[in-house]
Write a protein that holds these residues in place. Structure first.
Motif, PDB file in Angstrom:
ATOM      1  N   PHE A 219       0.809  -1.224   0.000  1.00  0.00           N
ATOM      2  CA  PHE A 219       0.000   0.000   0.000  1.00  0.00           C
ATOM      3  C   PHE A 219       0.842   1.273   0.000  1.00  0.00           C
ATOM      4  O   PHE A 219       0.313   2.363  -0.226  1.00  0.00           O
ATOM      5  CB  PHE A 219      -0.959  -0.012   1.197  1.00  0.00           C
ATOM      6  N   TYR A 220       2.152   1.130   0.222  1.00  0.00           N
ATOM      7  CA  TYR A 220       3.040   2.285   0.148  1.00  0.00           C
ATOM      8  C   TYR A 220       3.699   2.385  -1.230  1.00  0.00           C
ATOM      9  O   TYR A 220       4.582   3.226  -1.432  1.00  0.00           O
ATOM     10  CB  TYR A 220       4.096   2.208   1.260  1.00  0.00           C
ATOM     11  N   GLY A 221       3.252   1.549  -2.146  1.00  0.00           N
ATOM     12  CA  GLY A 221       3.792   1.549  -3.497  1.00  0.00           C
ATOM     13  C   GLY A 221       2.879   2.232  -4.496  1.00  0.00           C
ATOM     14  O   GLY A 221       1.940   2.957  -4.141  1.00  0.00           O
ATOM     15  N   LEU A 222       3.126   1.968  -5.768  1.00  0.00           N
ATOM     16  CA  LEU A 222       2.404   2.645  -6.846  1.00  0.00           C
ATOM     17  C   LEU A 222       0.910   2.370  -6.837  1.00  0.00           C
ATOM     18  O   LEU A 222       0.105   3.264  -7.106  1.00  0.00           O
ATOM     19  CB  LEU A 222       2.992   2.215  -8.201  1.00  0.00           C
ATOM     20  N   SER A 223       0.529   1.142  -6.535  1.00  0.00           N
ATOM     21  CA  SER A 223      -0.894   0.789  -6.596  1.00  0.00           C
ATOM     22  C   SER A 223      -1.665   1.235  -5.365  1.00  0.00           C
ATOM     23  O   SER A 223      -2.893   1.201  -5.357  1.00  0.00           O
ATOM     24  CB  SER A 223      -1.059  -0.733  -6.762  1.00  0.00           C
ATOM     25  N   GLY A 224      -0.952   1.658  -4.328  1.00  0.00           N
ATOM     26  CA  GLY A 224      -1.597   2.144  -3.114  1.00  0.00           C
ATOM     27  C   GLY A 224      -1.452   3.645  -3.000  1.00  0.00           C
ATOM     28  O   GLY A 224      -2.292   4.411  -3.483  1.00  0.00           O
ATOM     29  N   LEU A 225      -0.353   4.093  -2.393  1.00  0.00           N
ATOM     30  CA  LEU A 225      -0.104   5.516  -2.222  1.00  0.00           C
ATOM     31  C   LEU A 225      -0.064   6.247  -3.564  1.00  0.00           C
ATOM     32  O   LEU A 225      -0.629   7.341  -3.705  1.00  0.00           O
ATOM     33  CB  LEU A 225       1.212   5.729  -1.466  1.00  0.00           C
ATOM     34  N   GLY A 226       0.601   5.655  -4.553  1.00  0.00           N
ATOM     35  CA  GLY A 226       0.704   6.310  -5.860  1.00  0.00           C
ATOM     36  C   GLY A 226      -0.644   6.581  -6.485  1.00  0.00           C
ATOM     37  O   GLY A 226      -0.945   7.697  -6.922  1.00  0.00           O
ATOM     38  N   ASP A 227      -1.476   5.546  -6.529  1.00  0.00           N
ATOM     39  CA  ASP A 227      -2.807   5.696  -7.133  1.00  0.00           C
ATOM     40  C   ASP A 227      -3.688   6.610  -6.287  1.00  0.00           C
ATOM     41  O   ASP A 227      -4.510   7.371  -6.800  1.00  0.00           O
ATOM     42  CB  ASP A 227      -3.451   4.315  -7.282  1.00  0.00           C
ATOM     43  N   LEU A 228      -3.521   6.541  -4.961  1.00  0.00           N
ATOM     44  CA  LEU A 228      -4.283   7.403  -4.063  1.00  0.00           C
ATOM     45  C   LEU A 228      -3.987   8.880  -4.343  1.00  0.00           C
ATOM     46  O   LEU A 228      -4.902   9.705  -4.463  1.00  0.00           O
ATOM     47  CB  LEU A 228      -3.944   7.064  -2.607  1.00  0.00           C
ATOM     48  N   LEU A 229      -2.700   9.218  -4.479  1.00  0.00           N
ATOM     49  CA  LEU A 229      -2.320  10.603  -4.740  1.00  0.00           C
ATOM     50  C   LEU A 229      -2.856  11.087  -6.079  1.00  0.00           C
ATOM     51  O   LEU A 229      -3.371  12.209  -6.187  1.00  0.00           O
ATOM     52  CB  LEU A 229      -0.794  10.741  -4.708  1.00  0.00           C
ATOM     53  N   ALA A 230      -2.748  10.246  -7.094  1.00  0.00           N
ATOM     54  CA  ALA A 230      -3.210  10.651  -8.423  1.00  0.00           C
ATOM     55  C   ALA A 230      -4.717  10.875  -8.439  1.00  0.00           C
ATOM     56  O   ALA A 230      -5.210  11.893  -8.938  1.00  0.00           O
ATOM     57  CB  ALA A 230      -2.820   9.588  -9.450  1.00  0.00           C
ATOM     58  N   THR A 231      -5.457   9.933  -7.881  1.00  0.00           N
ATOM     59  CA  THR A 231      -6.910   9.986  -7.988  1.00  0.00           C
ATOM     60  C   THR A 231      -7.518  11.028  -7.064  1.00  0.00           C
ATOM     61  O   THR A 231      -8.563  11.593  -7.373  1.00  0.00           O
ATOM     62  CB  THR A 231      -7.507   8.601  -7.673  1.00  0.00           C
ATOM     63  N   CYS A 232      -6.875  11.293  -5.943  1.00  0.00           N
ATOM     64  CA  CYS A 232      -7.406  12.279  -4.998  1.00  0.00           C
ATOM     65  C   CYS A 232      -7.089  13.713  -5.396  1.00  0.00           C
ATOM     66  O   CYS A 232      -7.603  14.650  -4.789  1.00  0.00           O
ATOM     67  CB  CYS A 232      -6.860  12.020  -3.598  1.00  0.00           C
ATOM     68  N   ASN A 233      -6.229  13.885  -6.397  1.00  0.00           N
ATOM     69  CA  ASN A 233      -5.792  15.230  -6.750  1.00  0.00           C
ATOM     70  C   ASN A 233      -6.093  15.625  -8.189  1.00  0.00           C
ATOM     71  O   ASN A 233      -5.700  16.714  -8.612  1.00  0.00           O
ATOM     72  CB  ASN A 233      -4.294  15.380  -6.494  1.00  0.00           C
ATOM     73  N   SER A 234      -6.785  14.776  -8.933  1.00  0.00           N
ATOM     74  CA  SER A 234      -7.001  15.081 -10.344  1.00  0.00           C
ATOM     75  C   SER A 234      -8.478  15.210 -10.688  1.00  0.00           C
ATOM     76  O   SER A 234      -9.261  14.280 -10.455  1.00  0.00           O
ATOM     77  CB  SER A 234      -6.387  13.999 -11.235  1.00  0.00           C
ATOM     78  N   PRO A 235      -8.865  16.321 -11.288  1.00  0.00           N
ATOM     79  CA  PRO A 235     -10.238  16.457 -11.799  1.00  0.00           C
ATOM     80  C   PRO A 235     -10.558  15.460 -12.909  1.00  0.00           C
ATOM     81  O   PRO A 235     -11.723  15.276 -13.258  1.00  0.00           O
ATOM     82  CB  PRO A 235     -10.274  17.905 -12.332  1.00  0.00           C
ATOM     83  N   LEU A 236      -9.532  14.797 -13.471  1.00  0.00           N
ATOM     84  CA  LEU A 236      -9.760  13.774 -14.484  1.00  0.00           C
ATOM     85  C   LEU A 236     -10.370  12.515 -13.877  1.00  0.00           C
ATOM     86  O   LEU A 236     -10.924  11.683 -14.593  1.00  0.00           O
ATOM     87  CB  LEU A 236      -8.444  13.404 -15.182  1.00  0.00           C
ATOM     88  N   SER A 237     -10.250  12.359 -12.562  1.00  0.00           N
ATOM     89  CA  SER A 237     -10.782  11.179 -11.883  1.00  0.00           C
ATOM     90  C   SER A 237     -12.294  11.273 -11.753  1.00  0.00           C
ATOM     91  O   SER A 237     -12.832  12.240 -11.207  1.00  0.00           O
ATOM     92  CB  SER A 237     -10.158  11.052 -10.489  1.00  0.00           C
TER      93      SER A 237
END
Length: 317
Positions: A219-237
């Motif tokens: 969960f501290y890798g790309l599929s956890g923290l990485g995806d969390l940061l991208a999806t929580c910060n992008s209006p594209l989500s």
């Protein structure tokens, strides 16, 4: 639809199930690497059996969660090579079984390798050839490595992992957290609140993963923290948009009717509530998102509920 390119060493035939934005982006990644790619959807002119013929090497599912079981059964009815690797790029949970997509595919194809592909991958950015990275996870390293080779390029870096359920849960649960993040931004709560929310969201994701048999470090890798940061910060989500528009006063049905594509976090939230009751998992953010989706609370009331919870240590000793 079939993509063909010049022959390469170890050229694979890749069948992509789902011709939406994500499926098309993945099809292009494999095609650019010189593989034969066949793109199929329910609206295709070709039957699934015709697309799967001539020994496809990899079958990748990029369909929405609600269609996974039906399509898996449809694939099962077709003649298949015993060497086919199944890859799932769907993020969600089955409302009837609470299975992840990979568990659904593995149940139907117990003698085949199943690989999970997940990461901070907004399809619009992939289509624009912006750099990105993801994880492919399987209990069978050789299968994960084959998928890694098919999709890796100078603009799309692919890592492997031995924790498919953890990788899958990271990409799935973060959709619920993205709804919460959208609400946070829609209410204009500021940077401090957003940072606190995302941090506690990751803690909640880890808690769910530990109970369901995942490795914490995943969960501290790309599929956890990485995806969390991208999806929580992008209006594209799409999931972020659900939360943002709820905070703006729109009703859920109105939002979903105008949203391009599926916001998997809505269904995932409801399934997670089932799981939390069965497994006795404390999931306060998910619970408030659920109550908001069900119109039991307003966005401001959901915030107040989270802020006024009983005081506790940051980490359990």
């Amino acid at each position: 639809m079939t993509y063909r390119k010049s022959k390469i060493e170890n050229r694979k035939t890749v069948v992509i199930l789902g011709a939406g934005a994500w499926g098309t982006a993945l099809a292009n990644l494999a095609w650019v690497n010189g593989h034969e790619v066949r793109l199929w959807s329910r609206n295709s002119s070709q039957t699934l059996a015709a697309v799967l013929q001539d020994a496809a090497d990899i079958v990748l599912s990029a369909i929405s969660m609600k269609g996974v079981r039906d399509v898996a059964l449809l694939v099962k009815s077709c003649p298949l090579s015993p060497e086919i690797i199944f890859v799932t790029a769907t993020k969600g949970l089955d409302p009837q079984t609470t299975y992840t997509p990979s568990q659904t595919w593995q149940t139907e194809f117990p003698h085949h390798s199943v690989v999970v592909l997940s990461g901070p991958n907004l399809s619009q950015e992939i289509e624009q050839e912006l750099p990105a990275a993801c994880v492919v996870a399987s209990k069978n390293f050789a299968a994960a490595h084959q998928v890694q080779l098919v999709f890796s390029s100078s603009r799309f870096r692919v890592y492997t992992s031995p924790d498919p359920i953890g990788v899958e849960l990271g990409g799935t649960v973060k959709n619920v957290m993205a709804i919460a993040a959208g609400v946070c931004d829609g209410l204009h709560l500021g940077t401090n609140a957003k940072a606190a929310l995302v941090t506690r969201a990751l803690t909640e994701m880890v808690r769910i993963g530990q109970v369901l048999g995942s490795k914490t470090e995943t969960f501290y890798g790309l599929s956890g923290l990485g995806d969390l940061l991208a999806t929580c910060n992008s209006p594209l989500s799409r999931n972020y948009q659900v939360g943002y528009q709820l905070a703006s006063g729109k009703r859920l049905t109105e939002i979903l009717n105008t949203l391009p594509g599926t916001a998997e976090g809505v269904n995932t939230c409801r399934v997670l509530m089932q799981i939390s009751q069965q497994q006795n998992i404390t999931i306060p953010i998910t619970e408030q998102v659920y109550r908001l989706l069900e119109s039991e609370v307003t966005p401001q009331q959901a915030l107040d509920e989270l802020m006024l919870r009983d005081m506790k240590p940051e980490y359990n000793q």
